[in-house]
Design a protein around this motif. Structure first.
Motif, short mmCIF file in Angstrom:
data_model
loop_
_atom_site.label_atom_id
_atom_site.label_comp_id
_atom_site.label_asym_id
_atom_site.label_seq_id
_atom_site.Cartn_x
_atom_site.Cartn_y
_atom_site.Cartn_z
N UNK A 1 20.86 -14.95 17.11
CA UNK A 1 20.08 -13.85 16.49
C UNK A 1 18.66 -14.34 16.18
N UNK A 2 17.70 -13.87 16.93
CA UNK A 2 16.30 -14.22 16.63
C UNK A 2 15.56 -12.94 16.27
N UNK A 3 15.12 -12.89 15.05
CA UNK A 3 14.51 -11.65 14.57
C UNK A 3 13.01 -11.83 14.39
N UNK A 4 12.29 -10.78 14.71
CA UNK A 4 10.83 -10.79 14.54
C UNK A 4 10.49 -10.35 13.11
N UNK A 5 9.31 -10.74 12.62
CA UNK A 5 8.87 -10.20 11.32
C UNK A 5 8.83 -8.68 11.40
N UNK A 6 9.05 -8.05 10.28
CA UNK A 6 9.06 -6.58 10.26
C UNK A 6 7.63 -6.07 10.04
N UNK A 7 7.20 -5.22 10.93
CA UNK A 7 5.86 -4.63 10.81
C UNK A 7 5.95 -3.12 10.82
N UNK A 8 6.09 -2.52 9.63
CA UNK A 8 6.24 -1.08 9.58
C UNK A 8 4.97 -0.37 10.06
N UNK A 9 5.16 0.72 10.77
CA UNK A 9 4.03 1.56 11.14
C UNK A 9 3.53 2.27 9.88
N UNK A 10 2.25 2.18 9.59
CA UNK A 10 1.77 2.90 8.39
C UNK A 10 2.06 4.40 8.51
N UNK A 11 2.58 4.95 7.43
CA UNK A 11 2.90 6.38 7.41
C UNK A 11 2.12 7.05 6.29
N UNK A 12 1.96 8.36 6.42
CA UNK A 12 1.48 9.17 5.30
C UNK A 12 2.72 9.75 4.63
N UNK A 13 2.92 9.42 3.36
CA UNK A 13 4.18 9.75 2.69
C UNK A 13 4.04 11.01 1.84
N UNK A 14 4.50 12.13 2.40
CA UNK A 14 4.44 13.41 1.69
C UNK A 14 5.84 14.00 1.57
N UNK A 15 6.78 13.11 1.24
CA UNK A 15 8.13 13.57 0.93
C UNK A 15 8.32 13.56 -0.57
N UNK A 16 9.60 13.49 -1.01
CA UNK A 16 9.90 13.49 -2.44
C UNK A 16 9.77 12.10 -3.06
N UNK A 17 9.21 11.16 -2.37
CA UNK A 17 9.05 9.80 -2.87
C UNK A 17 9.96 8.87 -2.12
N UNK A 18 9.56 7.62 -1.85
CA UNK A 18 8.29 7.05 -2.27
C UNK A 18 7.10 7.81 -1.68
N UNK A 19 6.04 7.90 -2.48
CA UNK A 19 4.82 8.57 -2.01
C UNK A 19 3.80 7.50 -1.64
N UNK A 20 2.67 7.94 -1.10
CA UNK A 20 1.63 6.98 -0.70
C UNK A 20 1.33 6.02 -1.85
N UNK A 21 1.34 4.75 -1.54
CA UNK A 21 1.00 3.73 -2.53
C UNK A 21 -0.50 3.46 -2.44
N UNK A 22 -1.15 3.41 -3.58
CA UNK A 22 -2.59 3.15 -3.59
C UNK A 22 -2.86 1.76 -3.01
N UNK A 23 -3.88 1.61 -2.15
CA UNK A 23 -4.15 0.30 -1.54
C UNK A 23 -4.35 -0.81 -2.57
N UNK A 24 -4.96 -0.51 -3.70
CA UNK A 24 -5.13 -1.55 -4.73
C UNK A 24 -3.79 -1.97 -5.33
N UNK A 25 -2.84 -1.05 -5.34
CA UNK A 25 -1.51 -1.38 -5.85
C UNK A 25 -0.79 -2.33 -4.89
N UNK A 26 -0.91 -2.04 -3.59
CA UNK A 26 -0.30 -2.95 -2.61
C UNK A 26 -0.92 -4.34 -2.69
N UNK A 27 -2.23 -4.36 -2.91
CA UNK A 27 -2.92 -5.65 -3.06
C UNK A 27 -2.40 -6.41 -4.27
N UNK A 28 -2.26 -5.68 -5.38
CA UNK A 28 -1.77 -6.33 -6.60
C UNK A 28 -0.37 -6.87 -6.38
N UNK A 29 0.45 -6.10 -5.67
CA UNK A 29 1.84 -6.48 -5.41
C UNK A 29 1.93 -7.85 -4.74
#
Lengths: 371, 371
Positions: A1-29
């Motif tokens: 089993x050789x797995x690649x790093x996970x690279x999610x495609x950026x999405x615009x999140x307009x469902x019931x949540x999780x919603x779009x995370x503010x870029x500064x929040x991702x940075x802080x994380x």
């Protein structure tokens, strides 16, 4: 089993949540992890507490973030406050009222249900009647903003009733916090919980919670131990309370960086401004959705700005439409939940997602996919 | 109230956890949030499950990450498996054995304690005697690697006893997973939980858990509902189980990116290599600590490589030494916990923290501060 790093495609999140995370929040994380007892971290936690108090509009000293998602925040309220045999009036007008009932039952409480149609708010009259019919009730539990339908209930009026009948109110504010008016102290809310991943523009995984002095007194007067060790607030307060921070469990350090930043941004914007922004974006979205011929599940008077449930138009294939939005436009909207599964879509405008570019993208993409 | 963004000073984390987070894990953590039902996320979750199975050396289909810290992982095992009135033999040789007892009591179980001195391993002989004395016991619960003392217990021998007496074993592997030999299937462990923030080099907040077929059968045969809704694995499996992922609670998306990356790195290194690296770094640290005149709490035979508890030397001020290490060298080591508070320090060599530069920094900084 050789797995690649996970690279999610950026999405615009307009469902019931999780919603779009503010870029500064991702940075802080992603900032360097430090110890949960490091003086720098402890000082940040004091700020997090003050910021949650601001967001809830409360001065409750008992104000924390539970180290788990919103459903653990819900459970925190019920396992700490409701003792076996106690009666709880539970309002059910969607999925999350039913979840409250399950919480009551699991701690050995007795749930008296006040049912309203999905898509309508909790009936203040029915609650008044239930309180009159059950003078031995100890709690009134309801959902402020029903994420499964998009209906807003009158928390102010319901909590006034609770105070009048001397029962404690337990309020689900998972979707309302930061998105529409909510005033814990002014309205006399006794126990409230929310989630980080909705109108706070933060990553999922934390649940802000606050207890009034009356709720704390109820907790302190318990005659049986809190059934959950992890959620036992008599233990957790040793860490969050003033003075020496004693070890209870390892705090989710980086998620708390993110929550700190998201609440800081909310405070910078100002709560009233954030509420107004959600309202303005909702108006714009609503106008566009109506132009597309889509109709709302909830009447205008009790419609949440941040969660727009619309009926799936005849002839449209639920799954195919949502997949096309995701695959072609990297846009996520929510499916229906519970009774509304397959019948409605839920379009979120939560926190950082409530901005003009999202509204126009959503409307244009829906137009392309539907027509 | 005007608050600045939080900018933690980077620290070297050599306490009992959180430990140093691998830089690639921090990077993964900050990747764009996507929906917890997004097909890309669901595919990643399948990989997370396979990677946890690898780390635990198990093929258990019931293998997940609880959306909360290790103490919630502990509670997940007890609330799902132990029913009111059932007898659990609980081994207590440090803080976390006592926490197990509290979990048993809160679910209404009966805890039969097997006590051993702090700093010693669980006595296999005493456990054999307790199992013989209590033929009605249903479970044997013990901590594999006691984080409060640094003692390693013989999980293989203890689980063999459990199987012989037909009781289910519940094992705390919070500090052991990734740091020393652990073979869930080969040793016949029935329920096991760990934490993300120790030898996995991941941020705190998640708890890998696995149940054997026998544990799942016990859960399925329950006659009372699981007391916790949030931790009810009969509900959670709807999300983690094969096929359609149904909504239970919102998964902590970004933390799961981080766990995916940390497990991927562990698998790339190879479990046996990771165990050997912890051992080698421990040998180097041990030689240096002994040169400094520090002595270990735990006998060599049952000493954990990843958690080195040493007595505070006479004349040294506990708090002042740890503060000096933190302030001058940005180095965190752990205080003593419980019975060892004020008497010992706990020096962690966990996951990414178990590397040569950390060992030499720690030894040199201790030398400067102590001498």
């Amino acid at each position: 089993m050789t797995l690649a790093p996970f690279n999610p495609t950026p999405r615009t999140l307009m469902g019931p949540g999780p919603s779009d995370v503010h870029p500064q929040v991702l940075q802080a994380l992603g900032k360097p992890t430090i110890g949960h007892l490091d003086p720098q971290f402890v000082a940040m936690m004091d700020e997090v507490k003050a910021l949650i108090q601001y967001a809830f509009q409360t001065e409750n000293p008992f104000t924390i973030a539970v180290s788990a998602p919103g459903s653990a925040g819900m459970e925190t309220c019920f396992v700490n406050l409701v003792e076996p045999g106690e009666k709880v009036i539970v309002c059910r007008n969607g999925v999350f009222g039913e979840r409250m009932r399950q919480n009551v039952v699991r701690v050995g409480g007795e749930a008296v249900m006040v049912d309203d149609e999905w898509g309508t708010p909790v009936s203040v009259d029915k609650v008044a009647q239930a309180l009159a019919d059950h003078p031995d009730a100890k709690f009134l539990a309801f959902v402020h903003a029903e994420t499964s339908t998009g209906a807003l209930s009158d928390a102010k009026a319901l909590c006034a009733l609770a105070q009048q009948h001397e029962v404690l109110s337990i309020v689900d504010a998972v979707t309302s916090l930061g998105g529409n008016e909510l005033r814990v102290d002014e309205w006399g809310i006794d126990a409230i919980y929310s989630g980080s991943q909705k109108c706070l523009s933060c990553v999922p995984g934390l649940s802000p919670v606050s207890f009034s002095a009356k709720a704390v007194a109820k907790l302190e007067a318990r005659t049986t131990p809190v059934p959950s060790w992890f959620l036992d607030q008599t233990l957790v307060m040793g860490y969050w309370g003033g003075g020496k921070r004693s070890y209870h469990h390892t705090a989710p350090v980086n998620s708390l960086y993110a929550l700190h930043e998201s609440l800081r941004l909310l405070q910078q914007e100002g709560l009233e401004n954030a509420w107004a922004r959600h309202r303005a974006m909702h108006e714009k979205l609503k106008a566009g959705l109506e132009k597309l011929g889509l109709s709302f599940v909830v009447d205008e008077a009790s419609r949440l700005p941040q969660l727009n449930a619309v009926y799936i138009p005849e002839g449209a294939d639920d799954g195919a439409v949502r997949s096309a939005l995701l695959e072609r436009f990297n846009l996520e909207i929510g499916a229906g939940l519970g009774d509304l599964a397959g019948k409605a879509w839920r379009i979120g405008l939560m926190g950082y997602a409530a901005r003009e570019e999202n509204v126009v993208l959503c409307l244009a993409a829906l137009d392309e996919v539907l027509n």
